[in-house]
Design a protein around this motif. Structure first.
Motif, mmCIF file in Angstrom:
data_model
loop_
_atom_site.group_PDB
_atom_site.id
_atom_site.type_symbol
_atom_site.label_atom_id
_atom_site.label_comp_id
_atom_site.label_asym_id
_atom_site.label_seq_id
_atom_site.Cartn_x
_atom_site.Cartn_y
_atom_site.Cartn_z
ATOM 1 N N ASN A 197 0.820 -1.209 0.000
ATOM 2 C CA ASN A 197 0.000 0.000 0.000
ATOM 3 C C ASN A 197 0.854 1.260 0.000
ATOM 4 N N THR A 198 0.290 2.316 -0.539
ATOM 5 C CA THR A 198 0.894 3.633 -0.375
ATOM 6 C C THR A 198 0.596 4.098 1.054
ATOM 7 N N PRO A 199 1.333 5.084 1.556
ATOM 8 C CA PRO A 199 1.016 5.606 2.893
ATOM 9 C C PRO A 199 -0.432 6.072 3.013
ATOM 10 N N GLN A 200 -0.952 6.659 1.929
ATOM 11 C CA GLN A 200 -2.349 7.116 1.949
ATOM 12 C C GLN A 200 -3.307 5.934 2.087
ATOM 13 N N GLN A 201 -3.049 4.866 1.348
ATOM 14 C CA GLN A 201 -3.893 3.672 1.444
ATOM 15 C C GLN A 201 -3.758 3.027 2.823
ATOM 16 N N GLY A 202 -2.543 2.999 3.342
ATOM 17 C CA GLY A 202 -2.323 2.408 4.649
ATOM 18 C C GLY A 202 -3.028 3.158 5.764
ATOM 19 N N ALA A 203 -3.246 4.452 5.565
ATOM 20 C CA ALA A 203 -3.895 5.277 6.588
ATOM 21 C C ALA A 203 -5.415 5.196 6.538
ATOM 22 N N ASP A 204 -5.973 4.631 5.474
ATOM 23 C CA ASP A 204 -7.429 4.652 5.276
ATOM 24 C C ASP A 204 -8.202 4.092 6.469
ATOM 25 N N SER A 205 -7.822 2.902 6.939
ATOM 26 C CA SER A 205 -8.567 2.264 8.028
ATOM 27 C C SER A 205 -8.498 3.082 9.305
ATOM 28 N N ALA A 206 -7.300 3.585 9.611
ATOM 29 C CA ALA A 206 -7.133 4.387 10.830
ATOM 30 C C ALA A 206 -7.954 5.671 10.759
ATOM 31 N N VAL A 207 -7.921 6.325 9.608
ATOM 32 C CA VAL A 207 -8.704 7.562 9.440
ATOM 33 C C VAL A 207 -10.195 7.275 9.574
ATOM 34 N N PHE A 208 -10.637 6.168 8.987
ATOM 35 C CA PHE A 208 -12.049 5.795 9.100
ATOM 36 C C PHE A 208 -12.445 5.582 10.562
ATOM 37 N N CYS A 209 -11.618 4.851 11.303
ATOM 38 C CA CYS A 209 -11.932 4.587 12.706
ATOM 39 C C CYS A 209 -12.020 5.867 13.523
ATOM 40 N N GLY A 210 -11.205 6.838 13.171
ATOM 41 C CA GLY A 210 -11.200 8.078 13.936
ATOM 42 C C GLY A 210 -12.195 9.111 13.489
ATOM 43 N N SER A 211 -12.835 8.910 12.340
ATOM 44 C CA SER A 211 -13.703 9.951 11.804
ATOM 45 C C SER A 211 -15.115 9.508 11.475
ATOM 46 N N CYS A 212 -15.382 8.214 11.426
ATOM 47 C CA CYS A 212 -16.714 7.768 11.012
ATOM 48 C C CYS A 212 -17.750 8.095 12.076
ATOM 49 N N ASP A 213 -18.978 8.290 11.653
ATOM 50 C CA ASP A 213 -20.070 8.603 12.569
ATOM 51 C C ASP A 213 -20.737 7.335 13.104
ATOM 52 N N GLU A 214 -20.533 6.216 12.426
ATOM 53 C CA GLU A 214 -21.187 4.984 12.817
ATOM 54 C C GLU A 214 -20.326 4.191 13.807
ATOM 55 N N GLU A 215 -20.992 3.494 14.730
ATOM 56 C CA GLU A 215 -20.264 2.598 15.617
ATOM 57 C C GLU A 215 -19.919 1.338 14.839
ATOM 58 N N THR A 216 -18.646 0.921 14.928
ATOM 59 C CA THR A 216 -18.201 -0.250 14.181
ATOM 60 C C THR A 216 -17.546 -1.252 15.095
#
Length: 216
Positions: A197-216
């Protein structure tokens, strides 16, 4: 956004890159060395002061991302702990504890650990955390990080106060191999991995966990 970085110049470069691609916003860079407990406490105090100065309501997301991986050998931090143990786990543990009052000010805030699937193969040396080195020390630190995530979630998620996550970014094109022998050759081989992965792709999951409105 507050960037905690061991090398302030690198943090400033990241700040410039973000502002150039994403537009305007408040981004601060503060020095943080996870291998030094004094530096961690100083950073936490500076964050609290900055949050107060900007009249913000606490901290919404804390990303514990920094890490080190050595091929072999032991390096000790100034506090007497093996480098993987302190930089990958103890430093993050202390930082999270110091910033928890700010996280609790925003209901539903997040603590996001960037982990590794190698935690699945780790064994904690309970009698002496400093006993292992290299990959074994790295794996141990990542298992400790995972257990910390689970404990944080158990303590705070039921009430909805703080949610804790641990995600593996996969094989990412970073300088994680900088302490390896023949690092240039290893990086050359890894560059041909189709799943890298690129650094941007690698960060996707972490960014989602920190910014999503839904409980996962």
């Amino acid at each position: 956004i507050i960037i905690g970085c061991r090398t302030v110049a690198a943090g400033e470069k990241a700040r410039e890159d973000i502002l150039a691609t994403e537009g305007s916003g408040e981004i601060s860079v503060l020095q943080l060395d996870l291998g030094d407990f004094e530096s961690v406490r100083k950073f936490a105090l500076e964050v609290k002061s900055l949050v107060s100065t900007l009249k913000r309501r606490g901290v919404f997301a804390l990303y514990n991302n920094a890490g080190v991986l050595r091929w072999q050998g032991k390096v000790y931090c100034k506090n007497g702990f093996e480098e993987h143990l302190q930089a990958n786990y103890l430093g993050h543990f202390l930082l999270t504890r110091e910033l928890m009052p700010l996280l609790l000010q925003q209901r539903g805030s997040r603590v996001v650990h960037v982990g590794s699937h190698l935690a699945d193969y780790a064994k904690i040396q309970w009698e002496n955390f400093n006993a292992v080195e290299g990959f074994e020390a790295y794996k141990q630190s990542k298992l400790m990080q995972l257990l910390h995530t689970q404990q944080l979630h158990a303590l705070h998620a039921v009430s909805g106060a703080v949610f804790a996550f641990c995600c593996d970014p996969g094989e990412v094109n970073t300088n994680i191999t900088r302490h390896f022998p023949f690092a240039w050759f290893i990086d050359l081989v890894l560059a041909y991995m189709p799943e890298r992965n690129t650094p941007q792709q690698g960060a996707d999951s972490a960014v989602f966990c920190g910014s999503c409105d839904e409980e996962t």
